[in-house]
Structure formats: structure tokens, C-alpha cells
Write a protein that holds these residues in place. Structure first.
Motif: not given
Length: 343
Positions: A175-200
Motif C-alpha cells: 500500500a505504501l508503494l502503490d502510486g509511488v513516483d519511480a521508474h525503477e524500484i529496488a527492494l533491499i531487506g535485512h533478515s525479516m525485511g526480505g520476507l516482508v519484501a516478498r510478501a509485498a
């Protein structure tokens, strides 16, 4: 911190401190009860006296701790600096799902932060989103974080309630990334953060078509052995009245911590099709094949779990030897690899 957050934190710290004598009383009662049952009916008068004195004593101790805890808690939460942010993050990790359910002001919403300050999601041609792990904040990336040293990329550092389920946090990130103004996005997650990125990515949205790369740093894609050990430990301790208070303590762990037991997302959420997927794993030994390294991994996550070995297919990986889980948050070799993967 706002006044309502300070009062809520002080109250929670007081409540937790006051609960310690109750657990000790439960263990004491279980042990004494076993002894009195063995002695039989003749010990009944002594047991009545013993139980009455014990209840009064523990009640008095609890009241004293509650009073002292209230005074100490109110003094502690008024300290300046980052300390309270770290305490609130730790409380969210342990009890975040309950805080959210109770509508506590301590329940952290998912937000973008810059050195503690709440900011808007940046508008940028290339946006790098950094997602911390369990019990962490944006400060965990260090005073010279990766995102500030990636030419051509604009960083966004998140802070969120790590005690919520990983799926719920993934939905919040989507929801936070919905409508974000960016042409390219990179998701970098540490530990649990990597799972949250997959879930998103699984929750989806138009923004997922602009994800170019995902990078997980020490993420337990196949689960974390410590979380699994806590689960089995709680089950074992619950079998006996004398150790049940310890089981009750372990069973209070949050939904986020429970999700780490099996990586939660393994079977439900594959890697998003399209982006380049990268991982970093680590072992405390220089060689990942060393028996100790294979047994301990980076002290919290095994190398096989961080690489998704046999279950997930990553395009690129970096195996680091002689380092530990928290060092992955700011490591010279990882920064050099990020420059390559994000080029």
C-alpha cells in the motif's frame, strides 16, 4: 516521543516488571504443591498456612515492583536521543500484534523515516527501499547507510511493527508503494525485511512491474532455527507445572516471531517474476563448508536458508565468511556487491 507514547511505554514497562513475581509465584506453587501432595493429608494445615503467606508475600513484592517500575519507567522514557526508538522497536517485535489489536500508541505504523524523522516516500527515477529486520529501526543501517552510497539511487528507509504477521506487513508495504513516483524500484531487506519484501510483491500492485531487483541480506527464506527451537522449547516446558511459567512467557511471542519459524512465506509466496533476485548469506567461519559454519550460519540464519537452497531460485548470491547476522547491515563487501547488482 509524544506524551501518550511516553505514558504507554512507561505503563507497559511497569506491567511487564510487575508480572515477574507472578511467574515466580506460579513456579513456587507448582513445586510446593508437588511436595505437599507427596506428604499427604497430614500436611494440609501446613500447606494452607504456606500458601496464604506465599500469596501475601508475592502480592506485596508485585505491588512494590509496580510502584518502583512506574517511577523508573516515567523517568526512563523522558530521556532524549535514539534510546526510546530502540526500546519501542523491541517492544513491537515482542508484542507488536497485541499492541496493534489494543490500538496502543506504541504500535508502529509502516512509514518512511530519515534519521528518526517521519518523511514522505521520495519521488525518484530510481528508488531503493530498505526494509529492516526484527526489532530494528532505520538506525540499524548505521550512520553511513548503504542507501546513501548508491550513486543514481534515492533511498527510502522504512520503520514498521515487526511483531505483526509478515503477510500484514507485506500488505502495508504494498500500500505504501502503490502510486509511488519511480521508474525503477529496488527492494533491499535485512533478515525479516526480505520476507516482508516478498510478501509485498505477492500482494501486488502496479508498482511491482517497476521492481528491477530484490536483495535479501541474511533472510530466513527456509525458516530460522532459533525461532523453531523456541517453539519446541515452549511445548516441552508446558508439559510440567513447575516449568509452565517459562512456557507461558515464550508463548507470548508475537505473530512476526512465530512466522520466522518456517520462513512463513516459503510455499505460499514464490519470488516475483521479472526482477533480478539476489541474496547474501553469511557464516561465522571463514569457510561456509566448515562444520561450525554449517551448524550456526551467521548465528541466527543458516546459509541454506538465506540462499533458499533447493526451494527458491536466485539469480545472484554472495556468501560471506567470518561474519555475523547484524554485520550484514553495514559491511564493506556487501556495499561493493550492491553497487554491482544495482548498476
Amino acid at each position: 516521543m509524544h506524551d501518550d507514547e511516553r505514558h504507554a511505554l512507561a505503563s507497559l514497562l511497569t506491567q511487564e516488571a510487575a508480572g515477574v513475581p507472578g511467574g515466580i509465584h506460579g513456579m513456587h506453587s507448582a513445586i510446593s504443591g508437588r511436595v505437599f501432595r507427596a506428604l499427604g493429608p497430614r500436611a494440609l494445615p501446613v500447606r494452607v498456612m504456606h500458601d496464604t503467606i506465599a500469596r501475601g508475600s508475592y502480592f506485596g513484592v508485585r505491588a512494590g515492583i509496580a510502584l518502583a517500575g512506574r517511577v523508573a519507567g516515567e523517568a526512563y522514557v523522558r530521556r532524549p536521543g535514539e534510546a526510546n526508538s530502540h526500546v519501542v522497536a523491541a517492544v513491537n517485535a515482542l508484542r507488536g500484534d497485541a499492541l496493534e489489536r489494543d490500538a496502543s500508541p506504541l504500535a508502529l505504523p509502516m512509514s518512511v523515516r530519515r534519521r528518526g524523522e517521519l518523511v514522505r516516500m521520495p519521488s525518484a527515477d530510481r528508488l531503493a527501499v530498505f526494509i529492516h529486520g526484527l526489532g530494528e529501526t532505520e538506525f540499524a543501517w548505521g550512520r553511513d547507510p548503504y542507501g546513501d552510497r548508491l550513486p543514481g539511487w534515492t533511498p527510502a528507509y522504512l520503520r514498521y511493527n515487526t511483531g505483526r504477521s509478515i503477510s500484514d506487513n507485506g500488505a502495508s508495504l504494498a500500500a505504501l508503494l502503490d502510486g509511488v513516483d519511480a521508474h525503477e524500484i529496488a527492494l533491499i531487506g535485512h533478515s525479516m525485511g526480505g520476507l516482508v519484501a516478498r510478501a509485498a510483491c505477492h500482494h501486488g500492485g502496479d508498482w511491482t512491474s517497476r521492481v528491477r531487483v530484490t536483495i535479501s541480506l541474511g533472510t530466513p527464506h527456509l525458516g530460522a532455527p532459533l525461532a523453531n527451537a523456541v517453539h519446541h522449547g515452549a511445548t516441552g516446558l508446558d508439559r510440567f507445572p513447575e516449568t509452565r511459567p517459562f512456557a507461558n512467557l515464550l508463548n507470548r511471542r508475537s505473530a512476526g516471531i512465530r512466522d520466522l519459524r518456517h520462513g512463513f512465506l516459503l510455499d505460499e509466496v514464490p519470488l516475483l517474476e521479472g526482477p533480478t533476485h539476489c541474496f547474501v548469506s553469511a557464516t561465522v567461519t571463514r569457510s561456509p563448508e566448515h562444520p561450525v559454519g554449517r551448524l550456526l550460519g551467521d548465528t541466527l540464519v543458516l546459509a541454506t536458508s538465506a540462499s533458499g537452497r533447493g526451494r527458491l531460485v536466485f539469480h545472484h548470491g554472495l556468501e560471506l565468511g567470518g561474519t555475523h547476522h547484524l554485520a550484514l547491515l553495514n559491511h564493506r563487501e556487501i556495499h561493493a556487491q550492491l553497487l554491482i547488482w544495482l548498476s
